[in-house]
Write a protein that holds these residues in place. Structure first.
Motif, PDB file in Angstrom:
ATOM      1  N   THR A   1       1.049  -1.192  -0.069  1.00 27.75           N
ATOM      2  CA  THR A   1      -0.039  -0.128   0.050  1.00 27.75           C
ATOM      3  C   THR A   1       0.866   1.202  -0.062  1.00 27.75           C
ATOM      4  O   THR A   1       2.072   1.211   0.534  1.00 27.75           O
ATOM      5  N   HIS A   2       0.373   2.209  -0.618  1.00 29.92           N
ATOM      6  CA  HIS A   2       1.079   3.491  -0.616  1.00 29.92           C
ATOM      7  C   HIS A   2       0.152   4.634  -0.284  1.00 29.92           C
ATOM      8  O   HIS A   2      -1.128   4.768  -0.811  1.00 29.92           O
ATOM      9  N   LEU A   3       0.437   5.372   0.779  1.00 25.58           N
ATOM     10  CA  LEU A   3      -0.495   6.752   1.170  1.00 25.58           C
ATOM     11  C   LEU A   3       0.408   7.894   0.701  1.00 25.58           C
ATOM     12  O   LEU A   3       1.599   7.976   1.338  1.00 25.58           O
ATOM     13  N   PHE A   4       0.285   8.662  -0.038  1.00 27.39           N
ATOM     14  CA  PHE A   4       0.710   9.789  -0.628  1.00 27.39           C
ATOM     15  C   PHE A   4      -0.213  10.858  -0.154  1.00 27.39           C
ATOM     16  O   PHE A   4      -1.475  10.892  -0.293  1.00 27.39           O
ATOM     17  N   ALA A   5       0.383  11.929   1.012  1.00 29.95           N
ATOM     18  CA  ALA A   5      -0.341  12.851   1.239  1.00 29.95           C
ATOM     19  C   ALA A   5       0.357  14.357   1.035  1.00 29.95           C
ATOM     20  O   ALA A   5       1.486  14.271   1.428  1.00 29.95           O
ATOM     21  N   ARG A   6      -0.405  15.227   0.764  1.00 32.93           N
ATOM     22  CA  ARG A   6       0.300  16.532   0.753  1.00 32.93           C
ATOM     23  C   ARG A   6      -0.782  17.565   1.691  1.00 32.93           C
ATOM     24  O   ARG A   6      -1.857  17.408   1.530  1.00 32.93           O
ATOM     25  N   LEU A   7      -0.101  18.214   2.689  1.00 34.98           N
ATOM     26  CA  LEU A   7      -0.510  18.967   3.461  1.00 34.98           C
ATOM     27  C   LEU A   7      -0.513  20.552   3.311  1.00 34.98           C
ATOM     28  O   LEU A   7       0.478  20.986   3.103  1.00 34.98           O
ATOM     29  N   GLY A   8      -1.626  21.482   3.311  1.00 34.22           N
ATOM     30  CA  GLY A   8      -1.651  22.715   3.342  1.00 34.22           C
ATOM     31  C   GLY A   8      -1.426  23.389   4.575  1.00 34.22           C
ATOM     32  O   GLY A   8      -1.484  22.564   5.732  1.00 34.22           O
ATOM     33  N   ALA A   9      -1.414  24.583   4.727  1.00 33.91           N
ATOM     34  CA  ALA A   9      -1.154  25.564   5.924  1.00 33.91           C
ATOM     35  C   ALA A   9      -2.308  24.910   6.893  1.00 33.91           C
ATOM     36  O   ALA A   9      -3.512  24.868   6.670  1.00 33.91           O
ATOM     37  N   ARG A  10      -1.739  24.857   8.240  1.00 35.32           N
ATOM     38  CA  ARG A  10      -2.898  24.630   9.498  1.00 35.32           C
ATOM     39  C   ARG A  10      -3.804  23.548   9.158  1.00 35.32           C
ATOM     40  O   ARG A  10      -4.569  23.265   9.661  1.00 35.32           O
ATOM     41  N   SER A  11      -3.334  22.434   8.092  1.00 33.74           N
ATOM     42  CA  SER A  11      -4.176  21.346   7.927  1.00 33.74           C
ATOM     43  C   SER A  11      -3.595  20.486   9.195  1.00 33.74           C
ATOM     44  O   SER A  11      -2.678  20.448   9.536  1.00 33.74           O
ATOM     45  N   GLU A  12      -4.387  19.187   9.048  1.00 34.49           N
ATOM     46  CA  GLU A  12      -4.224  18.207   9.888  1.00 34.49           C
ATOM     47  C   GLU A  12      -4.255  16.815   9.097  1.00 34.49           C
ATOM     48  O   GLU A  12      -5.289  16.491   8.530  1.00 34.49           O
ATOM     49  N   MET A  13      -3.305  15.831   9.479  1.00 32.52           N
ATOM     50  CA  MET A  13      -3.842  14.417   9.056  1.00 32.52           C
ATOM     51  C   MET A  13      -3.591  13.465  10.080  1.00 32.52           C
ATOM     52  O   MET A  13      -2.448  13.844  10.841  1.00 32.52           O
TER      53      MET A  13
END
Lengths: 251, 431
Positions: free
Chosen positions: B235-247
């Motif tokens: 599995t691959h999880l690719f994530a890109r986070l912007g300002a003040r975001s949360e994952m």
């Protein structure tokens, strides 16, 4: 209650003999004290009785109410009514004190064929007993012994004893690392548990604990054997003259 | 650059068994690009830097190795009783009858296989795009293979607060199924979604999840990889986070012959927060690999990697985790911990923690440990009347606690604790 006959024990890993024929008989409701110099085998005796790994019994027996202890798992000994208050209570990060206490109480009830305590009943009992030992709600919530002071750890041991209501309690140097006030609190907790059906074996270096927990019988242990047995006056003798006289006298 | 002969042969064999799904729309072009990326990289091999601890052969071979499905039957399905929108795939094939209607307030959900033929689609800017970014500096050929050949998946566009979690359920039925799914999630500014994934999916499962999290958005992800013993998964999880975001992403893996979970996370806006956690329990023929790459490319972001593995009877755990702090990413707070609890001497944990820091005002810590159960603590618990097995389970759960704490939803965390406890009761070794 507790009967130890000719108990010989050596360390499993090295060929080192620690106990060389211990005999001890404690009747119901009695409080016995074992005193002795460092390395005499006092703590080993408590560990062997409670079933810690690393020791090999080469000879002798130890029974609780006629049941042979030495063949049981530690948890079976606990269910049979044996309790050891540790000299160094173990810190267990990640396990809440309350969860620990409740798991222990219910495991023992289950082993004895009794119903488990409901969460409500348990909470009520634990709060009541904690209060007399000055253990606050915060300490009950924290992981077992983690970040507890020396005094808090020992009080937590007595709380466990109070919750589990064992018949035979062994206190291994419960006074070590305690100031006078903390010792009094712990001793009061122990005294509150004294009853006709419950016996105590108090292991200590110093007589001062025995001012608070009055023993019926005092034993002196040296080099893996009990070398002298007497009344409370024996503890006073040790306090004023040290162990040397007794060792010379017997030796 | 030409590929080594062995790689070329492996790739040729694999490609011979695959066909690019037909179609002319936005997706077709992206598939061709992905295939080109794959062709340039070749399939992974044991000599590649990030495959030293995990043998990719069974993930590379043209046919999925046989994996008999496992029928647990003794516990409720994960997330049972939770109000959620269910989307079911059986061996990678969408099951309309078992799935809910794909309408949800605050969210649009479409299936990849039904939208790929359109001329334009929002997912064009995402599908294969984060995967492409994630290929540097470490090649991830199996992700490119997935982008090229995925047969289906969901495209989730979140514009507000999702009314309930979206729950992807992966059922494994055929012993030889080879499923390739690819999902895209785009969260607009301030939006929020909880995505649940559970199930073994197939005999061999390739799954890519690309998540774009805009400013102030929140993405929570909880994954349970089923209890099948023989299945293989990459599995691959690719994530890109912007300002003040949360994952926040949490994965529970129990069983499975081979699992490779890669997470590639890029913090691109200031004050973003990314938490990745995993709790893994393996017994016997079990190989589990977490390979994580977190990039701090903005100021004052926080990242946490918390991975815990409990291994017994020869099970193998792998952790390769990296924190890269780019120039200018000041005030970074990066934390990484990977730990294993080896319940016997046959089990093995291989860890490679890495920090690469190009900013001077950062706080980064990492730790990796491998150890046995604390016998003193075990004796202490037993001496209070707690049977050895139960005492061991308490200590194992305590060991896993830091990872489970990363789950925001307390009910789910409690359910997962229960699953782990039952797993431990079934697999109690050492007495």
């Amino acid at each position: 209650m507790l009967e130890i006959n000719n108990l010989h024990v050596k360390l499993e890993e090295e060929d080192k003999v620690i106990l060389r024929g211990v005999d001890l008989k404690i009747g119901p409701g009695e409080v016995h004290a074992i005193m002795g110099p460092n390395g005499s085998g006092k703590s080993t005796l408590s560990y062997v009785l409670s079933g810690r790994d690393g020791y090999e019994v080469t000879e002798g027996s130890a029974t609780l109410d006629g049941q042979e202890l030495l063949e049981m798992e530690p948890e079976e000994r606990a269910a049979a009514g044996l309790f050891l208050a540790f000299q160094y209570p173990v810190e267990i990060p990640g396990v809440g004190n309350m969860t620990f206490l409740r798991t222990a109480v219910n495991a023992q009830r289950k082993a004895r064929g009794e119903d488990e305590l409901s969460a409500g009943d348990f909470l009520k009992i634990v709060r009541e007993k904690a209060k007399t030992l000055k253990i606050d709600a915060e300490m009950l919530k924290r992981p077992v012994n983690v970040g507890f002071s020396g005094g808090e750890k020992k009080r937590n041991e007595i709380l466990q004893m109070a919750m589990l209501e064992p018949r035979m309690c062994i206190l291994d140097e419960t006074d070590s690392g305690l100031d006078v006030d903390a010792m009094k609190l712990v001793a009061d907790g122990v005294n509150a548990l004294r009853s006709a059906g419950r016996s105590f074996l108090v292991i200590t270096h110093y007589q001062r604990l025995l001012d608070h927990i009055k023993p019926d019988v005092v034993h002196i242990m040296a080099a893996g054997r009990i070398i002298k047995t007497g009344g409370p006056e024996l503890a006073l003798e040790v306090e004023s003259n040290g162990y040397a006289d007794i060792l010379n006298e017997v030796g | 650059m030409a590929l080594p002969k062995a790689k070329e042969d492996a790739l040729a064999a694999r490609l011979a068994a695959l066909t690019l799904p037909a179609g002319k729309g936005w997706l077709a072009a992206l598939r061709s690009e992905a295939l080109a990326r794959l062709t340039a990289m070749g399939l992974p091999a044991r000599r590649d830097e990030y495959w030293r601890y995990t043998d990719p052969t069974s993930l590379n071979v043209p046919e999925a190795p046989v994996a008999v499905r496992f029928e647990p039957g003794d516990e409720a399905e994960p997330f049972d009783g939770m109000d959620r929108l269910k989307i079911v795939f059986v061996d990678g094939v969408f099951d309309a009858a078992a799935s809910d209607d794909l309408t949800l307030s605050g969210v649009t959900i479409e299936r990849l296989s039904q939208t790929g033929g359109k001329d334009i689609h929002w997912a064009q800017g995402l599908y294969g795009q984060l995967e492409t970014r994630g290929q540097t500096p470490v090649a991830r050929p199996l992700a490119a293979l997935n982008s090229a050949f995925a047969t289906d998946g969901v495209l989730i566009h979140v514009t507000g607060r999702a009314a309930k979690p979206v729950s992807l359920i992966y059922v494994h039925q055929s012993d030889t199924s080879d499923a390739i799914l690819h999902h895209c999630v785009k969260l607009e500014a301030g939006a929020s979604l909880t995505l649940l994934e559970n199930g073994p999916a197939a005999a061999r499962f390739s799954n890519v999840l690309e998540v774009d999290i805009a400013e102030g958005a929140q993405f929570h992800h909880i994954r349970l990889q089923g209890r099948d013993h023989q299945r293989r998964a990459v599995t691959h999880l690719f994530a890109r986070l912007g300002a003040r975001s949360e994952m926040r992403s949490f994965t529970l893996t129990a069983n499975g012959r081979l699992t490779r979970n890669e997470a590639v996370v890029e913090l691109t806006g200031d004050e973003g927060r990314a938490h990745l956690a995993g709790a893994t329990v393996g017994d016997g023929d079990f190989h589990h690999d977490d390979t994580v790459f977190v990039t701090h490319a903005a100021v004052a972001c926080e990242s946490r990697q918390v991975f815990k593995k409990v291994l017994m009877n020869g099970a193998v755990g792998v952790f390769q985790g990296k924190i890269l702090v780019k120039p200018g990413a000041q005030k970074t707070d990066g934390y990484q911990i990977s730990q294993s609890l080896l319940l016997d001497e046959d089990s093995q944990f291989l860890a490679k923690p890495e920090l690469e820091i190009y900013a001077d005002d950062v706080k980064c810590s990492h730790g990796s440990t491998s150890g046995a159960i604390d016998e003193t603590a075990l004796f202490y618990l037993q001496s209070r009347g707690i049977p050895r097995r139960r005492a061991q389970a308490l200590l194992v759960l305590a060991f896993l606690a830091e990872a489970i704490q990363e789950i925001a939803d307390e009910d789910i965390a409690e359910d997962i604790r229960g699953r782990l406890e039952r797993w431990l009761a079934r697999h109690g070794s050492n007495g």
